[in-house]
Structures are given as structure tokens and as C-alpha cells.
Motif scaffolding. Structure first.
Motif, short mmCIF file in Angstrom:
data_model
loop_
_atom_site.label_atom_id
_atom_site.label_comp_id
_atom_site.label_asym_id
_atom_site.label_seq_id
_atom_site.Cartn_x
_atom_site.Cartn_y
_atom_site.Cartn_z
N SER A 22 0.83 -1.20 0.00
CA SER A 22 0.00 0.00 0.00
C SER A 22 0.87 1.26 0.00
N ALA A 23 2.02 1.21 0.67
CA ALA A 23 2.94 2.36 0.65
C ALA A 23 3.40 2.66 -0.78
N PHE A 24 3.68 1.60 -1.54
CA PHE A 24 4.23 1.81 -2.89
C PHE A 24 3.16 2.27 -3.89
N GLU A 25 1.90 2.38 -3.43
CA GLU A 25 0.90 3.00 -4.29
C GLU A 25 1.10 4.52 -4.33
N SER A 26 1.72 5.05 -3.25
CA SER A 26 1.86 6.52 -3.22
C SER A 26 3.32 6.96 -3.15
N CYS A 27 4.26 6.03 -3.15
CA CYS A 27 5.66 6.45 -3.21
C CYS A 27 6.48 5.43 -3.98
N ASP A 28 7.65 5.86 -4.46
CA ASP A 28 8.53 4.97 -5.20
C ASP A 28 9.47 4.22 -4.27
N PHE A 29 9.89 4.90 -3.21
CA PHE A 29 10.80 4.28 -2.24
C PHE A 29 10.37 4.66 -0.83
N VAL A 30 10.63 3.75 0.09
CA VAL A 30 10.49 4.09 1.50
C VAL A 30 11.89 4.44 1.99
N ILE A 31 12.01 5.50 2.75
CA ILE A 31 13.33 5.93 3.24
C ILE A 31 13.31 6.01 4.76
N THR A 32 14.31 5.40 5.38
CA THR A 32 14.40 5.36 6.86
C THR A 32 15.88 5.38 7.25
N PRO A 33 16.16 5.58 8.54
CA PRO A 33 17.52 5.26 8.98
C PRO A 33 17.74 3.76 8.81
#
Lengths: 94, 471
Positions: B377-388
Motif C-alpha cells: 500500500s505504501a508503494f501506491e503513493s511512493c517509489d521508495f520508503v526511506i528510513t535510517p
């Protein structure tokens, strides 16, 4: 806190010999870790299917054709007690 | 010659191709450096020169450090465990074979947490590894030897394995690039098993280009690993220097509570650079990710307890005890395994035992499903997830050894991508307290090319030095 008997039962299942000191330490450490893990008990997971494998792959087959495998000597070469045709082990006892 | 080993592997390959140094000279020099390593990074160093390598081979003869979890025919392969002391496998891991064939000969085997269980390399049966940034601190784990060797300039590049962060976290703590590929894209054949549904091999390198170069020759289906498959794309060398149109999602669950302030400062700085390069930054929820660690510490030990059943003193490795068969099993395992491995075997056996299976293993598998769904579901609205990558910078040797839970928390940000089988890369984002901080990018399955491109653009903007740390 999990019981001493539970630790000993699990150690027996895992074929691990633990010293008395290790049993006590394991009780404390496993209890602490399990307390943390038990937070997943709070989630509503009704109707959620389990995932055991993340990539869609099913029934990976190959032709059933004989082919060379590891030579017996090579397979036995690292054994603590190699025999001529197999692995030597102590008697299972009574 | 010693300046050469401060270069990235791709730069070294260029020197080899230009004939400035020969592959034999470089290998000898690299071998000598590994043999004189005083960080504890190596468990074995090549005694003989490898078969001749042409500088025209794809990897040009640049020597490779290999985590001791990979089997190599006739070469000691211990997985950091006493139970495999003296074991010399009869076969070679597919990845090691492929990389050697592409022109990256193995120069040594690197230290690691026993059976890859650990986040500090302190669980090795063969002693700790020191972080070249601060020798009183850990290099991270479990691929700690590989990371320390590359960071110190002892090896131009290395391979490690990642089950719940074991490539990314040491890369983060040592100021390096670490790529955990999509599950299945790299063969696990000959990789000593820890948790088979999670284990993946990947590169640990000085920069993103080196990671792409090495990864390109690691991928592909292997008939010896039925969970491997062909990568749908050929892996390219990244060239991007912009992030125009790319959407980066920041999950609040993995970038707030429990993360060191200095690490969050670096994350904020990197997010600023994302926007400066034309990307956008938005909040993206991963609501189940705080439960990732709990699910992981059921699933990985459960799989480990089954995988490690093979160490019974019968076919290879240590045998102990002089009683009957059962007593031999129990003594062998008691003497051969270290504390952390015993702890995880106990935890996994408990979670799988009658009466507890549903409450632990069954539930953890369902949490895994939720985590997979969160990312989808995150990748429906972003290309990458970014975290430490890691909640903290490198910690002191001994600081967390008495507290297994504190050690497990090192992998808090890394574990969700592992459970979902997704590719994730850690790149150095900056320093906190004079120590490196890694930033993690996670993408959809098989998005490695896009992940490497984005990491390359960010790397250019961050301009973290690729040489060994200042002394």
C-alpha cells in the motif's frame, strides 16, 4: 516467567544439554524476549492468511534424469567417524 | 600500491585494465593486507594465487572478501561457529563461483556472528571485529568482518548475507554501501542456512557503483536453489544524478521513537537533499512495522532451530561426548554452539512446540502478511520508503552483550523489508558523533535498478568520502 521444566523440555526437544546455570539464564532471557514478542497478540489478525514465502513460486520441478552427485568419498571426508560406506555413530543404547 | 586499495573497486578495475598494476600484483598485495589485518576481520586468507584472471574479465580481477557463511571447496568455512571448526566443504557456493568466474577471486573469508545471528559480530566463536572508525566499537553484524575489511581498505569489496539487516546494518555502522537484494534473486546454494525464507546474499562496497557491479554478477536462477529466480531486468550501472519526479515515503513508525537524535538529524539532512535533487518527500505509514521485530524473532529462530538440527556430530564438524547416540547429539551441540545460537534454537523450538505454535509461529506468519501488505500500500503513493538503517551509530564493544533485547533492537528499521522480501540499500548519509550513519531505501520487489539509480544520485549529493576513515 517460564518454568524451569519448560526450559528443560524445550532443550530436550532441541537436543541441547544445558548446565544448571544456563537453564536459569535461559529462563530469564527467554521470558524477557517472549514478553516483547507477545505484543503481536494485541493485533487483530482474524482472517489474515499466514505468509511462509514471499515470492510467487510454485512447484519448481526439473526433469527426473539421473546425473552425477557428490562422490561418496567426498561426502564422508569431513565426517568425525567415517566408515567405508556410511557415517559411524555411537549405539542408540537401550 | 597501497593507494590503490583506497580506491573503489570500479576505480581499481580501471587501473587493472590500463595496465598500471597486474591482477597478480594486486591479489598478492590484497592478500598480504588481509594477512596483517589487526581488526579481526578475517578468519582465513588465501594461501595461493587464484587461477589467472584477465583484466578484461567483467570484474577485472579485483579481489573479493567473502563472508565465512559461504562454502568454498577445500577452504575452511565455519559460519563463525566452533561446531564447524576445521570443516572444509566439498563444494562451492554458487555466488562465490559466479563472482570468481566474472573476475573477482576470493582473497579471504571474513569474520561474522555465529551462523549470522547477531548485530555486532561479538557472537563469533573466533573473537570480535573492530570498527575501523573507532576500534573500541563494533562494526555491526552479522557481516561485521566483511564491512570492517572494506571500510579499512583491506579488501576492495565484499559479499555478506542479510537475514534481518546483516548486510545493511554493518554497512551503516562502517560508512559503506550495503545492498540486500529481493528475496530469490541471488542463489542461496552453498550459503550456510540461518532462516531460509529470509536469507539473501548481497554486496558490501565503498560506493553504489561497486554495489551494482558486484550485484550484476550475483543474480540469476540457480538449479541448485529452487527458491531462486531470474531477475526480470539486467542490472545496470547507475548513472543518475537527479531524483526528478521520484516520491520518497518516510514512515513515522521507523523514523521517530527509539532512533538516536543524531541519526534523525542525518535523515533530515538527506531528505533535504532528496528535495534539492528534484524528488518529493511525504509521510507514508507502515502501521505494522513496529511489530516486525517481534514477528522476526519468532520466524527467524523457528527456521534456525530446524536448519541447525543438522549439526549433530554425524556428517561433519564437531563431535563430543562418549555415551550413546542421544548423549552424543546433546554434548556436541552443547559444546559446539555459542550462547546466542543456543538462545535462538531454544526460542525457535519453543515457538514451534506443541501448544505454542499457533500463538507464536502462526501469529508471526500473519503479521508478516500484514507487513507485506503495508509495503504494497505504501508503494501506491511512493517509489521508495526511506528510513535510517540502524537506530544508532556503532556502539561500544561489550555495551549490549548482556542484553539480548537491546541487541535485537539494532535491526528495528531493517527487519520489515526482510520480512517482505524487498530490496533495500543502505548508503552513508553523514556522521553523528564522528561516526557514520546509514540511510536505507526500500523499493518494490525487483526494483534494484531504480533503487541503485536513486542511491547513486543521493550519494553524489551527500559526497560521503569513499576512502578509509580518517585516523
Amino acid at each position: 516467567m517460564i518454568e524451569r521444566e519448560q526450559v528443560l523440555h524445550v532443550a530436550r526437544l532441541a537436543r541441547l544439554l544445558l548446565s544448571d546455570e544456563e537453564v536459569e539464564r535461559m529462563r530469564e532471557e527467554l521470558s524477557g524476549i517472549l514478553d516483547h514478542i507477545e505484543k503481536i497478540g494485541e493485533l487483530d489478525l482474524d482472517g489474515v492468511d499466514p505468509t511462509s514465502h514471499v515470492i510467487a513460486l510454485e512447484n519448481v520441478l526439473r526433469p527426473d534424469e539421473p546425473r552425477p552427485s557428490l562422490a561418496r568419498e567426498a561426502a564422508l571426508s569431513m565426517a568425525p567417524q567415517p566408515g567405508d560406506t556410511g557415517f559411524g555413530v555411537p549405539s542408540p543404547g537401550s | 600500491m597501497s593507494e590503490l586499495l583506497d580506491l573503489t573497486a570500479a576505480q581499481t578495475a580501471a587501473s587493472l585494465r590500463a595496465g598500471e598494476v597486474s591482477t597478480d600484483e594486486l591479489f598478492d598485495h590484497s592478500r598480504a593486507r588481509a594477512a596483517n589485518d589487526d581488526l579481526g576481520a578475517f578468519l582465513w586468507v588465501a594461501e595461493d594465487a587464484p587461477p589467472p584472471v584477465s583484466a578484461q574479465a567483467p570484474l577485472a580481477g579485483v579481489p573479493l572478501a567473502v563472508k565465512d557463511i559461504f562454502c568454498a571447496e577445500g577452504v575452511p568455512s565455519t559460519s563463525g561457529s566452533r561446531i564447524l571448526e576445521g570443516y572444509r566443504p566439498a563444494y562451492t557456493a554458487t555466488v562465490v563461483e559466479r563472482l570468481a568466474a566474472a573476475g573477482a577471486p576470493m582473497v579471504g573469508k571474513t569474520n561474522m556472528d555465529e551462523f549470522a545471528m547477531g548485530s555486532s559480530n561479538e557472537n563469533s566463536a573466533y573473537g570480535p571485529v573492530r570498527n575501523p572508525w573507532d576500534r573500541e566499537r563494533v562494526p555491526g553484524g552479522s557481516s561485521g568482518g566483511s564491512a570492517a575489511a572494506v571500510a579499512a581498505g583491506i579488501a576492495p569489496w565484499a559479499i555478506g548475507t542479510d537475514t534481518g539487516g546483516s548486510i545493511r546494518q554493518p554497512a551503516s555502522l562502517c560508512g559503506l554501501v550495503g545492498l540486500k537484494p529481493t528475496y530469490g534473486s541471488v542463489s542461496r546454494y552453498g550459503m550456510i542456512a540461518f532462516a531460509s525464507s529470509l536469507d539473501q546474499a548481497g554486496p558490501i562496497t565503498r560506493d553504489v557503483t561497486d554495489a551494482a557491479l558486484l550485484f550484476r554478477h550475483m543474480v540469476g536462477r540457480d538449479p541448485c536453489d529452487s527458491t531462486s529466480l531470474d531477475h526480470p531486468e539486467e542490472i545496470e550501472l547507475p548513472q543518475a544524478d537527479r531524483l526528478d519526479g521520484l516520491r520518497f515515503g518516510v514512515p513515522p513508525e521507523l523514523s521517530g521513537e527509539g532512533i538516536e537524535p543524531g541519526v534523525l538529524t542525518v535523515l533530515k539532512d538527506v531528505l533535504g537533499r532528496v528535495e534539492h535533487l528534484g524528488g518529493t518527500v511525504n509521510e507514508t505509514r507502515l502501521p505494522h512495522s513496529p511489530h516486525g521485530l517481534s514477528a522476526y524473532y519468532v520466524l527467524a529462530p523457528a527456521e534456525a532451530s530446524a536448519n541447525l538440527a543438522r549439526y549433530d556430530g554425524v556428517r561433519y564438524g564437531l563431535r563430543a561426548g562418549n555415551g550413546d547416540l542421544l548423549s552424543m547429539y546433546e554434548h556436541t551441540r552443547a559444546e559446539g554452539f555459542g550462547d546466542e545460537v543456543k538462545r535462538r534454537i531454544m526460542l525457535g523450538t519453543y515457538a514451534l512446540s506443541s501448544g505454542y505454535y499457533d500463538a507464536y509461529y502462526g501469529r508471526a506468519q500473519r503479521v508478516r502478511t500484514k507487513i507485506v501488505a503495508d509495503f504494497a500500500s505504501a508503494f501506491e503513493s511512493c517509489d521508495f520508503v526511506i528510513t535510517p538503517t540502524s537506530p544508532s551509530v556503532a556502539f561500544r564493544i561489550g555495551e549490549r552483550t548482556g542484553d539480548p533485547l537491546a541487541m535485537y533492537l539494532s535491526d528495528y528499521c531493517a527487519v520489515p523489508a526482510s520480512l517482505a522480501g524487498l530490496p533495500a540499500i543502505s548508503i552513508p548519509g553523514g556522521l553523528s558523533e564522528g561516526l557514520p550513519v546509514g540511510i536505507q531505501l526500500v523499493g518494490p520487489a525487483f526494483s534494484e535498478n531504480r533503487l541503485l539509480q536513486a542511491a547513486h544520485a543521493l550519494e553524489g549529493a551527500i559526497a560521503f568520502p569513499t576512502g578509509p576513515p580518517p585516523t
